[in-house]
Design a protein around this motif. Structure first.
Motif, PDB file in Angstrom:
ATOM      1  N   GLU A  45       0.071   6.965  -8.113  1.00  0.00           N
ATOM      2  CA  GLU A  45      -1.165   7.617  -8.624  1.00  0.00           C
ATOM      3  C   GLU A  45      -0.471   9.385  -9.107  1.00  0.00           C
ATOM      4  O   GLU A  45      -0.849   9.796  -9.888  1.00  0.00           O
ATOM      5  N   THR A  99      -1.612  -2.688  -9.671  1.00  0.00           N
ATOM      6  CA  THR A  99      -2.545  -2.497  -9.048  1.00  0.00           C
ATOM      7  C   THR A  99      -3.638  -3.697  -9.075  1.00  0.00           C
ATOM      8  O   THR A  99      -4.282  -4.329  -8.331  1.00  0.00           O
ATOM      9  N   MET A 127       1.212   3.007  -3.578  1.00  0.00           N
ATOM     10  CA  MET A 127       0.116   3.525  -4.550  1.00  0.00           C
ATOM     11  C   MET A 127       0.019   4.719  -4.335  1.00  0.00           C
ATOM     12  O   MET A 127      -0.127   5.602  -5.611  1.00  0.00           O
ATOM     13  N   TRP A 153      -8.790  -2.275  -5.608  1.00  0.00           N
ATOM     14  CA  TRP A 153      -7.399  -2.371  -6.314  1.00  0.00           C
ATOM     15  C   TRP A 153      -7.820  -2.722  -7.737  1.00  0.00           C
ATOM     16  O   TRP A 153      -7.187  -2.208  -8.724  1.00  0.00           O
ATOM     17  N   GLN A 213       0.959  -1.114  -0.220  1.00  0.00           N
ATOM     18  CA  GLN A 213      -0.118  -0.182  -0.041  1.00  0.00           C
ATOM     19  C   GLN A 213       0.976   1.162  -0.007  1.00  0.00           C
ATOM     20  O   GLN A 213       0.488   2.380  -0.727  1.00  0.00           O
TER      21      GLN A 213
END
Length: 437
Positions: free
Chosen positions: A171, A193, A167, A212, A164
């Motif tokens: 992004e 993802t 991410m 996800w 995690q």
């Protein structure tokens, strides 16, 4: 933005002692808590700094334009603002562990904290630019390769937390890159993802797995790659079926197959395999048999294909094993037994421990359903030995079903011993508060 941690913590303690806020937490509704925090002086910018959740996303949660569902989101919020134990429990989260909690006033961690959390990557997310995203992508690829290898050898539980952390970086990198760099970043983001969705599926968190995988589909749709779209739809179909909605899983699998000529034989095989399992969950005997047979035929053709895709694991042995699983689910264990036995005998890649354990667990279920007690127990002992070195709740959940399937022979001392070993293993994978209860 500077955050006065002691002041924020005092406000958080007061706000989350309120009954109406705790009731909202029980509904996993962040709108009221965010509204009350703002009314008491904790701004959205401060919340964003503490939690590493983008400020715009928090505003959407507050106004209910977006409803959070991923456990990772609630954990990031709880760890970031430092929720008290009662509020964490209301959200369905475990007690705060070492390495979580908000930053201290000096910009580091509180004195008793160790390890990493989402706040550690916030400086990178904040400063990432178009030029710096390219070398970051290279580093992320190396991290991803390590995760894939760890998952293959040990299962998902060892990486469900760390994965995690990447991410927010991914992004942000997708936001700042342009042109060919953006296409490359989107391609990686989609792959990462989708893999994250698998990790959470194997870890037993199907809500987070779908979250996800939905992200992966968004990236795939932006790329316009029909093969990747089809594969990601197959993954959504699998999660839907395992979540207890095989009708939805069937519909999504049908949508994946509509990509037609864009599909490689292996992709058709893996989608047909999933459609077969959805049909089996719906009790559709003829459709299950048709899809299972076609999946094996396509997997055989896939051995000769020269094109890459997302399904290199879909060998004829794998497709046959999945066909056997569908027959078990349909309630035809005697049909499944020779298929699963052949798959076990032909298993060549012994480094794929989890997939092999999955095969043997299904074989044990088929033996038990067919009334073959001794063979069921032998297969159960084999898979227990394998599962002890795996962090896979998906495999262990199958063993929980096997424990119940063996109940009719519980008076037999040998079966009682096997069931005892199964129970010890299954209980060891339960969350601490559930096991204590």
């Amino acid at each position: 933005m500077a955050v006065d941690i002691p002041v924020v913590r005092e406000i958080v303690e007061r706000v989350f002692a309120r009954r109406d806020v705790l009731d909202a937490c029980k509904r996993r509704d962040l709108s009221m808590p965010l509204t009350v925090l703002c009314a008491n002086g904790v701004t959205q910018a401060q919340n964003a700094t503490l939690t590493a959740i983008p400020q715009g996303r928090l505003s959407e949660y507050k106004t209910r334009k977006r409803i959070p569902t991923a456990t990772s989101t609630f954990e990031a919020f709880a760890d970031g603002v430092g929720l008290p134990p009662a509020a964490r429990l209301a959200l369905g989260l475990a007690p705060a562990a070492a390495g979580t909690g908000p930053l201290d006033p000096a910009g580091g961690r509180s004195a008793d904290s160790t390890g990493a959390s989402l706040v550690d990557v916030q400086p990178l997310v904040r400063n990432l630019s178009r030029s710096s995203a390219v070398p970051v992508l290279s580093a992320l690829r190396g991290i991803h390769r390590g995760y894939v290898e760890a998952d293959r050898l040990m299962g998902s539980l060892c990486i469900a937390g760390p994965i995690q952390l990447q991410m927010p970086v991914i992004e942000r990198a997708c936001e700042v890159t342009r042109g060919a760099d953006r296409t490359e970043m989107l391609t990686f983001a989609c792959q990462f993802t989708e893999f994250g969705g698998w990790v959470f599926q194997d870890a037993g968190d199907l809500v987070c797995a779908m979250q996800w995988t939905n992200r992966a589909l968004d990236y795939a749709l932006e790329l316009g790659d029909q093969r990747v779209i089809a594969y990601t739809l197959m993954r959504k179909a699998m999660i839907s079926t395992e979540s207890g909605n095989p009708a939805q899983g069937l519909g999504i699998a049908n949508s994946a197959l509509e990509r037609g000529d864009a599909l490689t034989p292996r992709l058709r095989a893996v989608i047909l395999r999933q459609r077969s399992y959805s049909n089996a969950a719906l009790g559709e005997l003829i459709a299950t048999a048709r899809d299972s047979d076609e999946a094996v035929v396509e997997a055989v053709a896939g051995e000769r294909q020269g094109e890459d895709d997302r399904a290199p694991y879909c060998t004829p042995t794998y497709a046959a094993m999945e066909a056997g699983a569908s027959w078990v689910l349909l309630g035809h264990p005697r049909t499944a037994l020779p298929i699963l036995e052949k798959s076990r005998a032909e298993w060549l890649d012994h480094t794929q421990v989890r997939d092999y354990a999955w095969c043997v667990s299904r074989l044990a279920m088929a033996y038990a359903a067919a009334g073959q007690r001794e063979r069921a127990c032998a297969a159960a002992d084999e898979v227990v030995a394998l599962a002890q070195g795996l962090g896979s709740r998906r495999v262990v959940s199958q063993l929980g079903l096997l424990y119940r399937r063996l109940d009719r022979w519980r008076q037999d001392p040998a079966v009682a011993g096997v069931r005892g070993r199964l129970k010890v293993l299954v209980d060891s994978f339960k969350p601490q508060r559930e096991a204590a209860g």
